[in-house]
Design an enzyme around this catalytic site. Structure first.
Site, PDB file in Angstrom:
ATOM      1  N   LYS A 237     -18.628  16.664 -19.483  1.00 15.25           N
ATOM      2  CA  LYS A 237     -18.948  15.445 -20.234  1.00 15.25           C
ATOM      3  C   LYS A 237     -20.461  15.267 -20.308  1.00 15.25           C
ATOM      4  O   LYS A 237     -21.119  15.002 -19.301  1.00 15.25           O
ATOM      5  CB  LYS A 237     -18.359  14.204 -19.566  1.00 15.25           C
ATOM      6  CG  LYS A 237     -18.612  12.909 -20.366  1.00 15.25           C
ATOM      7  CD  LYS A 237     -18.353  11.665 -19.565  1.00 15.25           C
ATOM      8  CE  LYS A 237     -19.609  10.956 -19.160  1.00 15.25           C
ATOM      9  NZ  LYS A 237     -20.472  10.505 -20.267  1.00 15.25           N
TER      10      LYS A 237
ATOM     11  N   GLU B  92     -35.923   4.007  -7.182  1.00 16.94           N
ATOM     12  CA  GLU B  92     -36.153   4.920  -8.292  1.00 16.94           C
ATOM     13  C   GLU B  92     -36.207   4.122  -9.600  1.00 16.94           C
ATOM     14  O   GLU B  92     -35.243   3.459  -9.972  1.00 16.94           O
ATOM     15  CB  GLU B  92     -35.046   5.967  -8.374  1.00 16.94           C
ATOM     16  CG  GLU B  92     -35.269   6.996  -9.469  1.00 16.94           C
ATOM     17  CD  GLU B  92     -34.186   8.047  -9.516  1.00 16.94           C
ATOM     18  OE1 GLU B  92     -34.521   9.232  -9.710  1.00 16.94           O
ATOM     19  OE2 GLU B  92     -33.002   7.695  -9.359  1.00 16.94           O
TER      20      GLU B  92
ATOM     21  N   VAL C  15     -23.769   6.053  -8.817  1.00 17.03           N
ATOM     22  CA  VAL C  15     -22.614   6.667  -9.469  1.00 17.03           C
ATOM     23  C   VAL C  15     -22.109   7.851  -8.650  1.00 17.03           C
ATOM     24  O   VAL C  15     -20.906   8.109  -8.585  1.00 17.03           O
ATOM     25  CB  VAL C  15     -22.961   7.086 -10.907  1.00 17.03           C
ATOM     26  CG1 VAL C  15     -21.787   7.804 -11.564  1.00 17.03           C
ATOM     27  CG2 VAL C  15     -23.351   5.868 -11.736  1.00 17.03           C
TER      28      VAL C  15
ATOM     29  N   GLY D 273     -26.874  12.616 -11.659  1.00 16.97           N
ATOM     30  CA  GLY D 273     -27.113  11.246 -12.094  1.00 16.97           C
ATOM     31  C   GLY D 273     -27.585  10.395 -10.933  1.00 16.97           C
ATOM     32  O   GLY D 273     -28.174  10.892  -9.966  1.00 16.97           O
ATOM     33  N   SER D 274     -27.296   9.109 -11.002  1.00 14.00           N
ATOM     34  CA  SER D 274     -27.790   8.172  -9.998  1.00 14.00           C
ATOM     35  C   SER D 274     -27.001   8.281  -8.700  1.00 14.00           C
ATOM     36  O   SER D 274     -25.837   8.700  -8.678  1.00 14.00           O
ATOM     37  CB  SER D 274     -27.707   6.743 -10.525  1.00 14.00           C
ATOM     38  OG  SER D 274     -26.356   6.310 -10.598  1.00 14.00           O
ATOM     39  N   THR D 275     -27.637   7.871  -7.612  1.00 10.60           N
ATOM     40  CA  THR D 275     -26.973   7.864  -6.316  1.00 10.60           C
ATOM     41  C   THR D 275     -25.803   6.896  -6.314  1.00 10.60           C
ATOM     42  O   THR D 275     -24.752   7.171  -5.712  1.00 10.60           O
ATOM     43  CB  THR D 275     -27.984   7.497  -5.212  1.00 10.60           C
ATOM     44  OG1 THR D 275     -29.021   8.490  -5.192  1.00 10.60           O
ATOM     45  CG2 THR D 275     -27.328   7.440  -3.845  1.00 10.60           C
TER      46      THR D 275
ATOM     47  N   CYS E 172     -35.675  13.015 -12.132  1.00 12.18           N
ATOM     48  CA  CYS E 172     -35.207  12.672 -10.783  1.00 12.18           C
ATOM     49  C   CYS E 172     -36.217  13.058  -9.719  1.00 12.18           C
ATOM     50  O   CYS E 172     -36.272  12.441  -8.653  1.00 12.18           O
ATOM     51  CB  CYS E 172     -33.859  13.320 -10.511  1.00 12.18           C
ATOM     52  SG  CYS E 172     -33.833  15.096 -10.795  1.00 12.18           S
TER      53      CYS E 172
ATOM     54  N   GLU F   6     -26.201  16.071  -7.589  1.00 18.01           N
ATOM     55  CA  GLU F   6     -27.665  16.104  -7.694  1.00 18.01           C
ATOM     56  C   GLU F   6     -28.070  14.717  -8.160  1.00 18.01           C
ATOM     57  O   GLU F   6     -27.826  14.330  -9.297  1.00 18.01           O
ATOM     58  CB  GLU F   6     -28.119  17.197  -8.675  1.00 18.01           C
ATOM     59  CG  GLU F   6     -29.585  17.547  -8.528  1.00 18.01           C
ATOM     60  CD  GLU F   6     -30.465  16.813  -9.506  1.00 18.01           C
ATOM     61  OE1 GLU F   6     -31.083  15.809  -9.090  1.00 18.01           O
ATOM     62  OE2 GLU F   6     -30.532  17.225 -10.675  1.00 18.01           O
TER      63      GLU F   6
END
Length: 500
Positions: free
Chosen positions: A193, A400, A250, A246-248, A303, A269
């Site tokens: 996706k 972040e 999620v 993506g984000s921590t 990131c 990651e």
């Protein structure tokens, strides 16, 4: 019929037309989503409609998984020798390179990144990554292990089968390549996706996979929202492995869903708040350029961005002046125009998020010595911003931001900088600048980060692993290390005597 995207480019970097389907790509065909609904893709440079894509659903994920499983069971996976998989990956890389200018223009238009970066980094490195894993496809093997002369013991590195992958919007094509390269090389079938904000390059490039000769079902792209398609992938009972960038925040939810469904193998990651450490013997003229690259590359939407810039006290004032002079030369504008060095942020939501952090920093007492404002009246442009007079507890120092916003902080010595640099929940990357290589390496070894650059930053190569410590992720992308993300080790023991 699924929607299509057509555009005529007429700019300094690329002149030409592109036209391709923006449906779901399942079983080597572009199709509508099950509900026949679509998603609007917004041009970040103008804030206006750019394209329309098919909206996938959980039902479409089921269809894609079934196609992937059939391919794995019949024409892919262990049914296809590694050298054949390698040839297909290498041919795919060649096709990407043959269309490099078109793909880079699509990426620039869709994401807002400047064309020289889209071409010279994103698309070029995407092709290099796919080619690199093409070379690994017939070399990822087990070994014979000695136990005693009456037994033969050996291992096999076997693919999981169907793997699910969810990628972000900041490096759309590059993250696509990072995910599908090692997964396909090791024989897995993929359901991936892309972000609904930046799906166009993945849809253009997956058509080239079919042209390269990949069988139906080996690679499937399901566009849609995270709350539907993303959730369906991370919780699907027939998917044995999920990889997410993506984000921590999620990432935690991905882990929860993976565990609750069928205890999937997970690679993550995630975010970062990387320190960029500048010692007093660094080459200031060069380090100013590196520091700017560290935070403003990809408009800060990276990131591993060097957003915490630590400068040794004895050179702090001199560095600050040189840094401000350099930043003032950066040019914001249309990402496809010649001379532009920074394009827009990716979306209205991201623009608002970054501006919220800037406002919070000002209210907390930090000084925006440059930038801190919207640029222009159209699109999602934010001025390159640097804060001073910060304290370690400020949100702009700890969280972040994912935008063109950095903090400039003094430090005294090695002990001081190691304490503050490691004082973070993240551990994705760090950079050290010093002409004293012994000191640079000493500090690099003590930094709690998955990647440490010395006298450079934001340099990524397909051969070198990338991933984080602490809350910056689990597992490694790239290099030989990434192959372990997509295989299970089977041990086979043969009793040569056969008697109990």
């Amino acid at each position: 019929m699924p929607p299509t995207f057509s555009h005529t480019f007429d700019n300094h970097h690329f002149k030409g037309k592109t036209s391709f389907s923006t449906g779901l790509f399942i079983n080597n065909e572009f199709v509508d989503g099950s509900d026949k609904t679509t998603i609007d893709v917004i041009n970040p440079t103008t804030g206006k409609l750019l394209a329309t894509i098919a909206e996938g659903t959980a039902k479409d994920v089921d269809i894609a998984v079934a196609a992937a499983q059939k391919a794995y069971d019949t024409v892919w996976g262990l049914n296809t020798p590694g050298f054949v998989r390698g040839k297909l990956l290498i041919r795919w890389a060649e096709l990407i390179e043959e269309h490099i200018d078109e793909i880079a223009a699509i990426e620039s238009l869709d994401n807002g990144k400047i064309f020289p970066d889209a071409r010279g980094f994103d698309v070029q490195e995407a092709a290099a990554t796919i080619r690199y894993y093409g070379g690994w496809a017939d070399k990822n093997h087990g070994k014979v292990i000695e136990s005693n002369d009456l037994k033969l013991g050996y291992t096999r590195h076997e693919p999981f089968g169907v793997v699910g992958q969810i990628i972000p919007w900041n490096f759309p094509l590059l993250m696509f390549a990072w995910k599908v390269g090692p997964a396909l090389a090791t024989g897995n079938a993929v359901v991936i996706k892309p972000s609904e904000l930046t799906p166009l390059s993945a849809l253009r490039v997956v058509a080239l996979a079919k042209e390269a000769g990949f069988p139906p079902g080996a690679v499937n792209v399901v566009t849609g929202y995270g709350k539907t398609v993303g959730n369906a992938i991370s919780s699907h009972p027939a998917i044995e492995k999920v990889a997410f960038t993506g984000s921590t925040l999620v990432g935690r939810e991905i882990m929860r869903q993976a565990a609750a469904s069928n205890l999937k193998n997970v690679t993550l990651e995630l975010g970062g708040k990387s320190p960029n450490i500048i010692f007093d013997d660094a080459d200031l003229d060069e380090v100013v350029k590196w520091a700017s690259h560290g935070i403003y590359f990809n408009h800060g939407q990276t990131c591993c961005a060097g957003s915490r810039i630590y400068v040794q006290a004895s050179i702090y004032d001199k560095f600050q002046q040189k840094f401000m002079d350099y930043i003032k030369k950066l040019r914001l504008g249309h990402p496809l125009e010649e001379g532009t060095t920074q394009g827009p942020q990716v979306s209205q939501q991201q623009f608002d998020r970054i501006m919220g952090y800037i406002d919070d920093g000002k209210k907390a007492g930090a000084h925006a010595i440059i930038g801190g404002q919207r640029h222009g009246t159209e699109g999602f442009f934010i001025e390159p911003t640097i804060f001073t007079n910060t304290t370690p507890d400020m949100r702009i120092v700890r969280e972040e931001i994912f935008g063109p916003v950095g903090v400039l902080v003094k430090f005294e010595d090695e002990e001081d900088i190691l304490r503050v640099a490691n004082d973070t929940v993240y551990g994705l990357a760090a950079a050290v600048f010093s002409q004293n290589i012994s000191r640079a390496l000493r500090v690099a070894h003590k930094l709690k980060a998955g990647t440490v650059w010395v006298n450079c930053c934001n340099k990524i190569h397909p051969q070198l692993p990338f991933g984080g410590f602490k809350q910056s992720g689990i597992g490694r992308e790239l290099g030989e290390y990434a192959l372990t993300n997509y295989t299970s080790v089977k041990c086979v023991q043969v009793d040569l005597v056969g008697k109990l």
